[in-house]
Design an enzyme around this catalytic site. Sequence first.
Site, PDB file in Angstrom:
ATOM      1  N   LYS A  13     -16.627   8.033  -0.415  1.00 49.33           N
ATOM      2  CA  LYS A  13     -16.185   9.055  -1.169  1.00 49.33           C
ATOM      3  C   LYS A  13     -16.065   8.982  -2.531  1.00 49.33           C
ATOM      4  CE  LYS A  13     -12.123   9.601   0.915  1.00 49.33           C
ATOM      5  NZ  LYS A  13     -11.823   8.384   1.621  1.00 49.33           N
ATOM      6  N   ARG A  88      -4.310  14.168   2.749  1.00 47.10           N
ATOM      7  CA  ARG A  88      -4.239  13.149   3.597  1.00 47.10           C
ATOM      8  C   ARG A  88      -3.851  13.577   4.900  1.00 47.10           C
ATOM      9  NH1 ARG A  88      -6.418   8.745   0.488  1.00 47.10           N
ATOM     10  NH2 ARG A  88      -5.939   6.836   1.296  1.00 47.10           N
ATOM     11  N   ARG A 127     -15.480  -5.557   0.260  1.00 46.25           N
ATOM     12  CA  ARG A 127     -15.412  -5.085  -1.129  1.00 46.25           C
ATOM     13  C   ARG A 127     -14.619  -5.949  -2.074  1.00 46.25           C
ATOM     14  NH1 ARG A 127     -13.929   1.118  -1.097  1.00 46.25           N
ATOM     15  NH2 ARG A 127     -11.788   0.436  -0.573  1.00 46.25           N
ATOM     16  N   ARG A 161      -8.891  -5.558  -3.930  1.00 42.27           N
ATOM     17  CA  ARG A 161      -7.739  -4.731  -3.592  1.00 42.27           C
ATOM     18  C   ARG A 161      -6.765  -5.362  -2.649  1.00 42.27           C
ATOM     19  NH1 ARG A 161      -9.610   1.427  -2.935  1.00 42.27           N
ATOM     20  NH2 ARG A 161      -7.716   1.388  -1.500  1.00 42.27           N
ATOM     21  N   ARG A 172      -5.316   1.323   7.984  1.00 44.51           N
ATOM     22  CA  ARG A 172      -5.452   2.690   7.400  1.00 44.51           C
ATOM     23  C   ARG A 172      -6.320   3.105   8.214  1.00 44.51           C
ATOM     24  NH1 ARG A 172      -8.094  -0.267   2.191  1.00 44.51           N
ATOM     25  NH2 ARG A 172      -8.580   1.601   1.564  1.00 44.51           N
TER      26      ARG A 172
HETATM   27  P1  AMP Z   1      -7.587   5.360  -1.291  1.00 47.38           P
HETATM   28  O1  AMP Z   1      -7.584   4.437  -2.423  1.00 47.38           O
HETATM   29  O2  AMP Z   1      -7.741   6.871  -1.082  1.00 47.38           O
HETATM   30  O3  AMP Z   1      -7.969   4.472   0.067  1.00 47.38           O
HETATM   31  O4  AMP Z   1      -5.887   5.250  -1.211  1.00 47.38           O
HETATM   32  C1  AMP Z   1      -5.177   3.823  -0.999  1.00 47.38           C
HETATM   33  C2  AMP Z   1      -3.693   4.325  -0.368  1.00 47.38           C
HETATM   34  O5  AMP Z   1      -2.968   4.806  -1.475  1.00 47.38           O
HETATM   35  C3  AMP Z   1      -3.522   4.615   0.941  1.00 47.38           C
HETATM   36  O6  AMP Z   1      -3.910   3.718   1.922  1.00 47.38           O
HETATM   37  C4  AMP Z   1      -2.235   5.312   0.757  1.00 47.38           C
HETATM   38  O7  AMP Z   1      -1.220   4.236   1.107  1.00 47.38           O
HETATM   39  C5  AMP Z   1      -2.118   5.836  -0.751  1.00 47.38           C
HETATM   40  N1  AMP Z   1      -2.525   7.148  -0.663  1.00 47.38           N
HETATM   41  C6  AMP Z   1      -3.734   7.666  -1.496  1.00 47.38           C
HETATM   42  N2  AMP Z   1      -3.589   9.083  -1.217  1.00 47.38           N
HETATM   43  C7  AMP Z   1      -2.694   9.330  -0.395  1.00 47.38           C
HETATM   44  C8  AMP Z   1      -2.136  10.658   0.061  1.00 47.38           C
HETATM   45  N3  AMP Z   1      -2.841  11.583  -0.202  1.00 47.38           N
HETATM   46  N4  AMP Z   1      -0.947  10.678   0.727  1.00 47.38           N
HETATM   47  C9  AMP Z   1      -0.481   9.521   0.916  1.00 47.38           C
HETATM   48  N5  AMP Z   1      -0.827   8.318   0.717  1.00 47.38           N
HETATM   49  C10 AMP Z   1      -1.896   8.185  -0.100  1.00 47.38           C
END
Ligand code: AMP
Length: 215
Positions: A13, A88, A127, A161, A172
């Site tokens: 994405k 989410r 990654r 990360r 996740r």
């Molecule tokens: P991402 O970079 O989108 O994979 O997000 C990394 C982490 O941020 C996720 O595993 C969640 O812990 C948190 N996170 C990101 N977006 C959300 C969301 N919309 N709601 C809740 N937690 C989020």
Amino acid sequence: MNVIFIGAPGSGKGTQSQMLQMHLGIVGISTGDALRSEVTNKSEIGILAKSYMDSGQLVPDNVVIDIIKNIIVKPNCNKGFILDGFPRNVNQALELEKMLESLSKKINKVVFFEVSDDILIKRISGRFSCKNCGAVYNHYFKPLKKEGYCDKCGKSEFEKRNDDNEQTVKKRLKVYYQSSFPLIEFYKKKNLLVKLDALKIAPLIFEHLLSSLNS
Ligand code: AMP
């Protein structure tokens, strides 16, 4: 054009969001990036969010909803935006609807990035990125051309990360299937959903993305 990207972590994405931002001149909004910058700044939100993020769980809804509320009202979002990683879960989607209604805006399309789990695990756990220029690599799919040196800037410091390890990735993915998967039905019923085969290479996915957005 206002678009939502839904897909498991590692489904591509972020890459497609960057390409679409450049192509359409619209804003990309990633709650993951916004939260990571709060963590780096050691803000109150960042300190709260870190433990959830490190263990692969969702940060509480009220925190991410406030983040989105503050971004979406800015004038640079008037031409359009891409939501990457938000909503989410269905509660966040309902809150988003209320927010957009109050701004007389709407979502035009919801794009679902489909990829199998084994590929996702390799994409995420492999990654890493250059600490200097941010170029992103992958041990399995996009290794360094010269071991130890960034292809782009030649520097040799890299970072990963905190949540990009195999154990957290599995958590996740579990959270994704439980909380985010119901969004697919939610947006299908609203006739907004388009599906993308996100296993293809990025330029081909982008071609498909553009034609889906125009359909
Ligand atoms: P991402 O970079 O989108 O994979 O997000 C990394 C982490 O941020 C996720 O595993 C969640 O812990 C948190 N996170 C990101 N977006 C959300 C969301 N919309 N709601 C809740 N937690 C989020």
